[in-house]
Design a protein around this motif. Structure first.
Motif, PDB file in Angstrom:
ATOM      1  N   CYS A 169      38.290  66.672  24.130  1.00 63.65           N
ATOM      2  CA  CYS A 169      39.169  66.244  25.216  1.00 63.65           C
ATOM      3  C   CYS A 169      38.382  66.299  26.511  1.00 63.65           C
ATOM      4  O   CYS A 169      37.400  67.048  26.627  1.00 63.65           O
ATOM      5  CB  CYS A 169      40.403  67.143  25.318  1.00 63.65           C
ATOM      6  N   ALA A 170      38.798  65.522  27.497  1.00 63.40           N
ATOM      7  CA  ALA A 170      38.031  65.445  28.732  1.00 63.40           C
ATOM      8  C   ALA A 170      38.930  65.172  29.925  1.00 63.40           C
ATOM      9  O   ALA A 170      40.004  64.557  29.797  1.00 63.40           O
ATOM     10  CB  ALA A 170      36.972  64.344  28.633  1.00 63.40           C
ATOM     11  N   ARG A 171      38.468  65.654  31.072  1.00 63.11           N
ATOM     12  CA  ARG A 171      38.998  65.210  32.361  1.00 63.11           C
ATOM     13  C   ARG A 171      38.116  64.082  32.841  1.00 63.11           C
ATOM     14  O   ARG A 171      36.903  64.072  32.598  1.00 63.11           O
ATOM     15  CB  ARG A 171      38.970  66.341  33.376  1.00 63.11           C
ATOM     16  N   VAL A 172      38.695  63.135  33.548  1.00 61.12           N
ATOM     17  CA  VAL A 172      37.918  62.004  34.044  1.00 61.12           C
ATOM     18  C   VAL A 172      38.267  61.753  35.504  1.00 61.12           C
ATOM     19  O   VAL A 172      39.345  62.143  35.981  1.00 61.12           O
ATOM     20  CB  VAL A 172      38.164  60.725  33.209  1.00 61.12           C
ATOM     21  N   ALA A 173      37.340  61.109  36.208  1.00 65.59           N
ATOM     22  CA  ALA A 173      37.562  60.703  37.600  1.00 65.59           C
ATOM     23  C   ALA A 173      36.822  59.397  37.826  1.00 65.59           C
ATOM     24  O   ALA A 173      35.788  59.133  37.189  1.00 65.59           O
ATOM     25  CB  ALA A 173      37.080  61.779  38.570  1.00 65.59           C
ATOM     26  N   TYR A 174      37.340  58.575  38.742  1.00 69.68           N
ATOM     27  CA  TYR A 174      36.739  57.273  39.025  1.00 69.68           C
ATOM     28  C   TYR A 174      36.674  57.053  40.526  1.00 69.68           C
ATOM     29  O   TYR A 174      37.612  57.378  41.257  1.00 69.68           O
ATOM     30  CB  TYR A 174      37.570  56.157  38.381  1.00 69.68           C
ATOM     31  N   GLY A 175      35.534  56.504  40.970  1.00 65.92           N
ATOM     32  CA  GLY A 175      35.378  56.188  42.384  1.00 65.92           C
ATOM     33  C   GLY A 175      34.101  55.403  42.625  1.00 65.92           C
ATOM     34  O   GLY A 175      33.082  55.631  41.973  1.00 65.92           O
ATOM     35  N   ALA A 176      34.147  54.460  43.553  1.00 69.76           N
ATOM     36  CA  ALA A 176      32.983  53.651  43.931  1.00 69.76           C
ATOM     37  C   ALA A 176      32.343  52.980  42.718  1.00 69.76           C
ATOM     38  O   ALA A 176      31.117  52.882  42.620  1.00 69.76           O
ATOM     39  CB  ALA A 176      31.957  54.510  44.666  1.00 69.76           C
ATOM     40  N   GLY A 177      33.161  52.552  41.765  1.00 66.49           N
ATOM     41  CA  GLY A 177      32.644  51.835  40.609  1.00 66.49           C
ATOM     42  C   GLY A 177      32.018  52.706  39.544  1.00 66.49           C
ATOM     43  O   GLY A 177      31.370  52.177  38.627  1.00 66.49           O
ATOM     44  N   ARG A 178      32.178  54.026  39.611  1.00 65.01           N
ATOM     45  CA  ARG A 178      31.561  54.929  38.649  1.00 65.01           C
ATOM     46  C   ARG A 178      32.587  55.906  38.083  1.00 65.01           C
ATOM     47  O   ARG A 178      33.493  56.351  38.795  1.00 65.01           O
ATOM     48  CB  ARG A 178      30.438  55.730  39.324  1.00 65.01           C
ATOM     49  N   TRP A 179      32.402  56.254  36.806  1.00 64.68           N
ATOM     50  CA  TRP A 179      33.204  57.273  36.158  1.00 64.68           C
ATOM     51  C   TRP A 179      32.439  58.592  36.134  1.00 64.68           C
ATOM     52  O   TRP A 179      31.209  58.610  36.118  1.00 64.68           O
ATOM     53  CB  TRP A 179      33.526  56.872  34.715  1.00 64.68           C
TER      54      TRP A 179
ATOM     55  N   GLU B 208      38.046  51.149  28.954  1.00 64.35           N
ATOM     56  CA  GLU B 208      36.751  50.737  29.495  1.00 64.35           C
ATOM     57  C   GLU B 208      35.605  51.278  28.633  1.00 64.35           C
ATOM     58  O   GLU B 208      34.559  50.633  28.505  1.00 64.35           O
ATOM     59  CB  GLU B 208      36.611  51.212  30.944  1.00 64.35           C
ATOM     60  N   LYS B 209      35.803  52.444  28.031  1.00 60.05           N
ATOM     61  CA  LYS B 209      34.771  52.996  27.156  1.00 60.05           C
ATOM     62  C   LYS B 209      34.561  52.103  25.937  1.00 60.05           C
ATOM     63  O   LYS B 209      33.419  51.868  25.519  1.00 60.05           O
ATOM     64  CB  LYS B 209      35.175  54.403  26.716  1.00 60.05           C
ATOM     65  N   ALA B 210      35.643  51.585  25.348  1.00 64.54           N
ATOM     66  CA  ALA B 210      35.522  50.691  24.193  1.00 64.54           C
ATOM     67  C   ALA B 210      34.823  49.394  24.584  1.00 64.54           C
ATOM     68  O   ALA B 210      33.971  48.877  23.842  1.00 64.54           O
ATOM     69  CB  ALA B 210      36.896  50.405  23.604  1.00 64.54           C
ATOM     70  N   ALA B 211      35.168  48.835  25.752  1.00 66.31           N
ATOM     71  CA  ALA B 211      34.516  47.601  26.205  1.00 66.31           C
ATOM     72  C   ALA B 211      33.032  47.838  26.470  1.00 66.31           C
ATOM     73  O   ALA B 211      32.185  46.999  26.120  1.00 66.31           O
ATOM     74  CB  ALA B 211      35.209  47.087  27.468  1.00 66.31           C
ATOM     75  N   ALA B 212      32.698  48.973  27.091  1.00 68.07           N
ATOM     76  CA  ALA B 212      31.298  49.290  27.367  1.00 68.07           C
ATOM     77  C   ALA B 212      30.513  49.491  26.076  1.00 68.07           C
ATOM     78  O   ALA B 212      29.346  49.081  25.969  1.00 68.07           O
ATOM     79  CB  ALA B 212      31.217  50.546  28.229  1.00 68.07           C
ATOM     80  N   ARG B 213      31.139  50.103  25.091  1.00 68.96           N
ATOM     81  CA  ARG B 213      30.467  50.311  23.798  1.00 68.96           C
ATOM     82  C   ARG B 213      30.158  48.970  23.140  1.00 68.96           C
ATOM     83  O   ARG B 213      29.070  48.761  22.582  1.00 68.96           O
ATOM     84  CB  ARG B 213      31.367  51.169  22.910  1.00 68.96           C
ATOM     85  N   GLU B 214      31.112  48.026  23.209  1.00 72.48           N
ATOM     86  CA  GLU B 214      30.868  46.704  22.629  1.00 72.48           C
ATOM     87  C   GLU B 214      29.708  46.005  23.326  1.00 72.48           C
ATOM     88  O   GLU B 214      28.839  45.405  22.676  1.00 72.48           O
ATOM     89  CB  GLU B 214      32.131  45.849  22.733  1.00 72.48           C
ATOM     90  N   LEU B 215      29.651  46.084  24.654  1.00 69.40           N
ATOM     91  CA  LEU B 215      28.568  45.443  25.395  1.00 69.40           C
ATOM     92  C   LEU B 215      27.227  46.092  25.082  1.00 69.40           C
ATOM     93  O   LEU B 215      26.211  45.400  24.925  1.00 69.40           O
ATOM     94  CB  LEU B 215      28.863  45.512  26.896  1.00 69.40           C
ATOM     95  N   ALA B 216      27.200  47.417  24.973  1.00 72.01           N
ATOM     96  CA  ALA B 216      25.950  48.122  24.687  1.00 72.01           C
ATOM     97  C   ALA B 216      25.401  47.724  23.315  1.00 72.01           C
ATOM     98  O   ALA B 216      24.188  47.514  23.154  1.00 72.01           O
ATOM     99  CB  ALA B 216      26.170  49.632  24.751  1.00 72.01           C
ATOM    100  N   TYR B 217      26.289  47.607  22.315  1.00 70.80           N
ATOM    101  CA  TYR B 217      25.815  47.220  20.987  1.00 70.80           C
ATOM    102  C   TYR B 217      25.419  45.749  20.939  1.00 70.80           C
ATOM    103  O   TYR B 217      24.554  45.365  20.148  1.00 70.80           O
ATOM    104  CB  TYR B 217      26.887  47.532  19.941  1.00 70.80           C
TER     105      TYR B 217
ATOM    106  N   ARG C 167      27.353  53.835  32.904  1.00 70.12           N
ATOM    107  CA  ARG C 167      27.187  55.290  32.859  1.00 70.12           C
ATOM    108  C   ARG C 167      28.530  55.983  32.621  1.00 70.12           C
ATOM    109  O   ARG C 167      29.546  55.584  33.166  1.00 70.12           O
ATOM    110  CB  ARG C 167      26.570  55.792  34.166  1.00 70.12           C
ATOM    111  N   GLU C 168      28.479  57.039  31.828  1.00 68.80           N
ATOM    112  CA  GLU C 168      29.643  57.838  31.427  1.00 68.80           C
ATOM    113  C   GLU C 168      30.554  57.092  30.463  1.00 68.80           C
ATOM    114  O   GLU C 168      31.546  57.655  29.991  1.00 68.80           O
ATOM    115  CB  GLU C 168      30.468  58.305  32.646  1.00 68.80           C
ATOM    116  N   LEU C 169      30.226  55.846  30.133  1.00 68.21           N
ATOM    117  CA  LEU C 169      31.048  55.076  29.202  1.00 68.21           C
ATOM    118  C   LEU C 169      30.327  54.822  27.890  1.00 68.21           C
ATOM    119  O   LEU C 169      30.895  54.996  26.812  1.00 68.21           O
ATOM    120  CB  LEU C 169      31.452  53.739  29.832  1.00 68.21           C
ATOM    121  N   ALA C 170      29.083  54.379  27.958  1.00 66.38           N
ATOM    122  CA  ALA C 170      28.309  54.077  26.751  1.00 66.38           C
ATOM    123  C   ALA C 170      26.832  54.231  27.081  1.00 66.38           C
ATOM    124  O   ALA C 170      26.418  54.123  28.247  1.00 66.38           O
ATOM    125  CB  ALA C 170      28.611  52.669  26.243  1.00 66.38           C
TER     126      ALA C 170
END
Length: 524
Positions: free
Chosen positions: A342-352, A423-432, A518-521
């Motif tokens: 489990c995780a806490r998350v924060a977003y700002g200035a285009g970054r997680w 966004e993590k799932a989308a980033a993972r798809e792009l990375a692969y 970053r922080e996504l994939a």
């Protein structure tokens, strides 16, 4: 005491005499034998004191205890540390939180302040830092004097970090009179699974001038001590079995054995013959451990999705229920080892930014229980509340996988958590996609001087899933990956998240350039 014995003892002590000590031995002898009636008693006491003095002086050199190590050094301000080093030290704080401000990238911070850093050894190439945390824990960090730069993650100097729970001290992490050198060993394995030494280094205490590696059949290799550091780099092949510390006279004052892990041939990873389909089997009974009991209190947080659910308790216990009715999740995880977190998350200035904890190597059951927060609160364990929780199996991903790009179980506990998982799932798809076979061949060719292929040529290999973009900053259609090429040295791949944000990866001469995953994939 006879004159012969007197001269013999004086000769033995002279070998350890401090140059600054100008004591008159003859005067000591005259006073010891001034009263004939007490001469015998004093001779016995003098012999005992002489033996004690011999032991004390033999342990030191000019008043210095052999192996002693000064633990205080030059202060190192937080602002002078490289980005990766600062993040590493913060991750071991007792209580870490996410600092957020409008329009700024979220930052991880230590509640109570950044740990104190001191440089305690430096030979011009490598350095050692003493790290003191606010709760009294002490760590020893080592790395390069000149920072290395990772094109994807930033710069850093620290290569290893060891900690002790002993308040106010480094314990066995630094030399001591009983162990005047420390040893850090790096090894490598051959294709046959044989281990060999690659590098041996460490700290040396007072009086240690050289360090010697000892091998079989009398083979040896010496390294000098500079700045209280010794290092054997690019070791030649050999059966190194021990390491020894030598003083200024070349005498051995300490020795210990060297060990490297070994891999038995029967345990090496072997691929099954072509056409052979392996069936997953249940874990042995020893792997089916009894889960921790649920607390009597009500859950602090609760969430569910597609038949699976999670309960989070204030103690840090997380309980997942994944029944057969959950369908896809149950089929992916059945008869498998799983990882949950489990995780806490924060977003700002285009970054997680993320902050969380988890457990791995748990055999799947319909009712998964694990402590992911509370208890020890440093090194990744973060207490609730959380924004998102997930469970994944031991399977991997590749482009075109039918498993999708989400973990087997993903449950958002807050609106921000839902957005993060999407966004993590989308980033993972792009990375692969960036490291899929067709893109890998194109990138390898570009690294060797070839021009970037046309976007249309790349898209033809992927069907309707990939579309050509007219400009590098264009937003691709939903559920599509966009590709743009300048027909020179640059490619840009991008994807639209469910919330409409553009994620992208730039390839410059085949290498990863700018990206916002970053922080996504992990992209490479």
């Amino acid at each position: 005491m006879t004159d012969a014995a007197d001269r013999h003892l004086a000769k033995r002590l002279a070998a350890f005499e401090d140059a600054a000590d100008r004591s008159d031995w003859d005067d000591v002898r005259r006073r010891a034998s001034a009263d004939p009636r007490r001469a015998r008693r004093r001779s016995v006491a003098g012999a005992a004191l002489a033996v004690a003095a011999l032991i004390l002086v033999a342990a030191g050199m000019g008043g210095r205890i052999v192996g002693a190590f000064t633990k205080h050094g030059k202060p190192v301000p937080e602002r002078s540390l490289a980005n990766l080093d600062r993040e590493l030290l913060i991750s071991f704080c007792q209580d870490v939180y996410l600092s957020t401000a409008p329009g700024r990238v979220p930052q991880r911070r230590c509640r109570g302040g950044f740990p104190k850093a001191e440089e305690i050894a430096n030979d011009g190439r490598r350095l050692y830092l003493k790290i003191t945390y606010r709760d009294g824990r002490t760590c020893l960090a080592s790395g390069r004097v000149r920072p290395y730069r990772d094109r994807l993650r930033g710069s850093g100097r620290v290569g290893s970090l060891s900690c002790t729970q002993e308040p106010g001290g480094l314990g066995r992490l630094v030399p001591s009179p009983r162990r005047p050198i420390t040893t850090e060993v790096s090894g490598a394995f051959s294709p046959k699974g044989q281990a060999s030494f690659v590098r041996v280094e460490g700290l040396a205490g007072n009086g240690v001038e050289r360090v010697r590696l000892l091998g079989k059949r009398g083979k040896s290799l010496d390294a000098p001590v500079r700045g209280r550091i010794y290092a054997f780099e690019k070791l030649p092949p050999g059966d190194w079995v021990a390491i020894a510390a030598l003083n200024g006279d070349g005498h051995e004052v300490y020795r210990e054995k060297l060990h490297l892990p070994t891999v038995r041939p029967g345990l090496r990873d072997r691929r099954p013959p072509a056409g052979l389909k392996l069936r997953r089997r249940p874990a042995p009974s020893s792997a089916r451990t009894t889960p921790p009991p649920l607390p009597p209190s009500r859950p602090f947080q609760h969430g569910g999705q597609s038949g699976a659910s999670v309960d989070v308790y204030r103690t840090g216990l997380v309980a997942f229920d994944i029944p057969p009715a959950s369908g896809r999740a149950y089929r992916l995880l059945e008869h498998s080892w799983v990882s949950l977190g489990c995780a806490r998350v924060a977003y700002g200035a285009g970054r997680w930014a993320t902050l969380g904890g988890g457990r791995s190597n748990i055999f799947f059951s319909e009712h998964l229980r694990a402590m992911v927060g509370g208890g020890i609160r440093f090194g990744g364990a973060v207490p609730p509340p959380y924004d998102a929780c997930s469970v994944r199996g031991t399977y991997g991903w590749r482009w075109g996988s039918k498993r999708g790009w989400h973990d087997a179980v993903e449950i958002g506990l807050t609106p921000l958590g839902h957005r993060f998982l999407d966004e993590k799932a989308a980033a993972r798809e792009l990375a692969y996609f960036v490291r899929s076979p067709t893109m890998t061949r194109a990138r390898d060719a570009m690294k060797h001087g070839a021009m970037a292929p046309r976007g249309a040529a790349i898209a033809r290999h992927y069907g309707s899933r990939v579309v050509v973009l007219q400009r590098p900053g264009d937003l691709p259609p939903p559920e599509r990956i966009g590709i743009w090429s300048d027909r020179g040295a640059r490619l840009v791949a991008s994807i639209r998240t469910p919330g409409g944000r553009r994620l992208f990866v730039e390839l410059d001469h085949g290498r990863i350039g700018r990206y916002n995953l970053r922080e996504l994939a992990f992209v490479f």
